[in-house]
Design an enzyme around this catalytic site. Structure first.
Site, short mmCIF file in Angstrom:
data_model
loop_
_atom_site.label_atom_id
_atom_site.label_comp_id
_atom_site.label_asym_id
_atom_site.label_seq_id
_atom_site.Cartn_x
_atom_site.Cartn_y
_atom_site.Cartn_z
N ASP A 31 0.89 -1.17 0.00
CA ASP A 31 0.13 0.05 -0.07
C ASP A 31 0.84 0.97 0.02
OD1 ASP A 31 -3.40 0.03 0.88
OD2 ASP A 31 -1.99 1.98 0.97
N THR A 122 -13.59 -2.77 -8.59
CA THR A 122 -14.52 -2.59 -9.44
C THR A 122 -14.22 -1.55 -10.54
OG1 THR A 122 -16.04 -3.40 -7.58
CG2 THR A 122 -17.26 -2.08 -9.42
N PHE A 258 -32.22 -9.60 0.26
CA PHE A 258 -32.20 -8.33 -0.07
C PHE A 258 -33.59 -7.93 -0.27
CE2 PHE A 258 -28.02 -6.69 -0.72
CZ PHE A 258 -27.28 -7.70 -0.56
N CYS A 269 -20.05 0.50 -2.01
CA CYS A 269 -20.13 -0.11 -3.31
C CYS A 269 -21.30 0.19 -4.22
CB CYS A 269 -19.99 -1.56 -3.47
SG CYS A 269 -18.47 -1.96 -2.64
N LYS A 329 -23.94 -0.86 7.61
CA LYS A 329 -24.87 -2.14 8.07
C LYS A 329 -23.94 -2.62 9.25
CE LYS A 329 -22.16 -5.02 4.87
NZ LYS A 329 -22.40 -6.13 3.68
N ARG A 336 -19.45 4.78 4.73
CA ARG A 336 -19.62 5.53 3.35
C ARG A 336 -21.00 5.60 3.09
NH1 ARG A 336 -14.24 3.25 0.63
NH2 ARG A 336 -14.36 1.56 1.83
P1 NAD Z 1 -10.24 1.00 0.21
O1 NAD Z 1 -10.50 2.44 -0.07
O2 NAD Z 1 -10.80 0.52 1.54
O3 NAD Z 1 -8.68 0.76 0.10
C1 NAD Z 1 -8.02 1.03 -0.93
C2 NAD Z 1 -6.57 1.15 -0.58
O4 NAD Z 1 -5.77 1.21 -1.82
C3 NAD Z 1 -6.06 2.12 0.35
O5 NAD Z 1 -5.44 1.53 1.51
C4 NAD Z 1 -5.34 3.01 -0.37
O6 NAD Z 1 -4.18 3.64 0.45
C5 NAD Z 1 -4.67 2.07 -1.32
N1 NAD Z 1 -3.96 2.51 -2.57
C6 NAD Z 1 -4.69 3.78 -3.32
N2 NAD Z 1 -3.88 4.10 -4.55
C7 NAD Z 1 -2.96 3.17 -4.37
C8 NAD Z 1 -1.55 2.77 -5.21
N3 NAD Z 1 -1.60 3.69 -6.26
N4 NAD Z 1 -0.75 1.91 -4.85
C9 NAD Z 1 -1.07 0.99 -3.60
N5 NAD Z 1 -2.06 1.33 -2.98
C10 NAD Z 1 -3.02 2.18 -3.30
O7 NAD Z 1 -11.08 0.39 -0.81
P2 NAD Z 1 -11.90 -0.84 -0.95
O8 NAD Z 1 -13.24 -0.74 -0.05
O9 NAD Z 1 -11.15 -2.11 -0.39
O10 NAD Z 1 -12.05 -1.20 -2.46
C11 NAD Z 1 -11.23 -1.45 -3.17
C12 NAD Z 1 -11.97 -1.79 -4.72
O11 NAD Z 1 -12.64 -3.00 -4.69
C13 NAD Z 1 -13.03 -0.87 -5.11
O12 NAD Z 1 -12.99 -0.69 -6.68
C14 NAD Z 1 -14.27 -1.21 -4.61
O13 NAD Z 1 -15.29 -1.04 -5.40
C15 NAD Z 1 -14.18 -2.64 -4.88
N6 NAD Z 1 -15.14 -3.73 -3.97
C16 NAD Z 1 -15.23 -3.16 -2.72
C17 NAD Z 1 -15.91 -4.10 -1.80
C18 NAD Z 1 -16.04 -3.68 -0.47
O14 NAD Z 1 -16.85 -4.27 0.32
N7 NAD Z 1 -15.41 -2.77 0.24
C19 NAD Z 1 -16.41 -5.12 -2.18
C20 NAD Z 1 -16.15 -5.70 -3.63
C21 NAD Z 1 -15.43 -4.92 -4.42
#
Ligand code: NAD
Length: 442
Positions: A31, A122, A258, A269, A329, A336
């Protein structure tokens, strides 16, 4: 055995990395947030997710899971590199791809051999091709375009916050979008533990895999919004949405999940993915009219909850309202787009005093939210929140809010309004304790 790197250690990256190491893979989670990585190295997790801490600790101890801020180390040590960075919404609703493309560039700057670059974030349809282009261009800039072969794969993630480990380890399906047999074979190997256990796999092309994720989330958001609209009609005609949902959901073509009426969907999401899908449709000249209506109806549902409270209490100005639950939830600290945010902001505008409590999101709330809200105080628990309050509003259905002691509430609260925005309680039970009950759609 393919070593794995996961770029981004948020909800998806950290859970994926920990679970791949649980499958026996050697995983490095990377990260750009140095503090996050430092904390992870010290066993401090950036998110609340049940069971995650245990499997992180276990796999760190076994030497299979490590953390770094060093792209070079992460990329060089892995054959398969997952991109799991955020794709937040831009002002116009489209997905912001800067983090994904920046990760792709950093990967290419450090490539030292054949790599499979897997997009788990995503992303809009066509992003896989953009990632491929960024990598090719970066390799060309390095003067090494012919040197290193690579494949891009789309592997969208379907885990739910709050049950992320179970969802990852026992998924309904695994979707792999790839243009190369070699990469598809490597992905099958990465997920070998699930493949041999007969979890369903869908192998397809990159664009279809990207589409599947948006279609899934938009459908689920539509299902929730549909039942919320039915709930609103139930209120008008004297029907009970809980019975409607149950009976409709018993139809196998519909399914029972749902279909719970409530305060509207939130989270990281559904809101952003529905907006992004509308924006993708606009770009292609396809009017995503159903999804567009869902977004509008969901925003209205959140505001409808404010009207419900004001309608029930009369005026809220100067009155104290206990908010039970801040997370979007239960079982997560993610706030968010949570319905609680709309409620708190709107009630505050109308002069209400808020006392808020959430079992795990309090730290998050203090750090990131409510600086602009005067007359808001943080409570030590749900009863502390309700002490002296005129009304209690159950916003997030945490288990500990499912067995509230109404006799005690009757003694400590000033008023007797109970707004059950998740339909947890039976109206007659709450009313028998001397409270005025307001649910959703009943
Ligand atoms: P998040 O915001 O919790 O985490 C993202 C991480 O990426 C952060 O720690 C950030 O510091 C890091 N980051 C950003 N730019 C970076 C880079 N260039 N290099 C290295 N690290 C970097 O995000 P999340 O909730 O885990 O979601 C990630 C993706 O997965 C999104 O596209 C989201 O839509 C998708 N997604 C999320 C969920 C969910 O429940 N949160 C479920 C399915 C899919």
């Amino acid at each position: 055995m393919n070593n794995i790197a996961v770029i981004g250690t948020g909800y998806v990256g950290l859970v994926s990395g920990a679970c791949f190491s649980e499958f026996g893979r050697r995983v490095v989670c990377m990260d750009v947030d140095g503090q996050k990585i430092e904390n992870l190295k010290n066993g401090i997790l950036p998110i609340y997710e049940q069971g995650l801490s245990d499997i992180v600790q276990k796999n760190v101890r076994s030497g299979r899971l490590s953390f770094t801020t060093d792209y070079k180390f992460a990329v060089e040590s892995a054959e398969v590199i997952f991109i799991a960075v955020g794709t937040p919404p831009r002002e116009d609703g489209s997905a912001d791809l800067q983090y994904v493309l920046s990760a792709a560039r950093s990967i290419a700057e450090n490539m030292n051999g054949y790599k499979v670059i897997v997009d788990k974030s995503t992303v809009p349809i066509g992003t896989g091709q953009k990632v491929k282009q960024v990598i090719s261009e970066t390799l060309k800039e390095r003067g090494e375009s012919g040197e290193y072969d690579f494949d891009v794969v789309s592997n969208p993630e379907f885990l739910r916050e709050g049950s992320a480990l179970g969802d990852f380890l026992r998924p309904d399906r695994i979707v792999i979008g790839s243009e190369s047999e070699r990469a598809a074979g490597i992905m099958r190997e990465v997920y070998r533990a699930l493949y041999i256990n007969n979890h369903p796999f869908v192998f397809t092309n990159i664009e279809t895999a990207e589409m599947i994720k948006y279609a899934s989330n938009a459908f689920l958001a539509t299902k929730i919004t549909f039942v919320n609209e039915i709930a609103n009609l139930c209120e008008a005609v004297g029907a009970d949405v809980k019975h409607v949902s149950k009976a409709v959901g018993l139809d196998k073509r519909v399914g029972r999940y749902f279909l719970h009426a409530g305060a509207g969907y939130g989270g990281s999401c559904f809101p952003k993915d529905t907006s992004a899908l509308v924006s993708i449709g606009d770009d292609c000249g396809v009017n995503m009219s159903v999804v567009r209506s869902v977004i509008k109806a969901n925003d209205a549902q959140k505001l409808r909850m404010v009207d419900k409270i004001i309608g029930g209490m009369g005026d809220v100005c100067g009155r104290t309202i206990a908010i039970l639950g801040l997370a979007f939830k239960p079982e997560t600290d993610d706030m968010r787009e949570a319905p609680a945010l709309t409620l708190i902001s709107e009630l505050n505008k109308r002069g209400a005093k808020l006392k808020v409590y959430d079992p795990v999101a309090m730290g998050f709330a203090r750090k990131h939210y409510f600086d602009d809200i005067d007359e808001l105080s943080y409570a030590g628990d749900e009863y502390d929140a309700m002490e002296g309050a005129d009304a209690a509003v159950l916003v997030t259905e945490w288990n500990q809010f499912r067995t509230l002691d109404f006799a005690r509430m009757g003694r400590i609260m000033r008023g007797n309004y109970f707004f059950d925005l998740r339909n947890v309680y039976e109206p007659a039970h709450v009313e028998s304790k001397g409270f005025k009950y307001f649910g959703v759609g009943r």
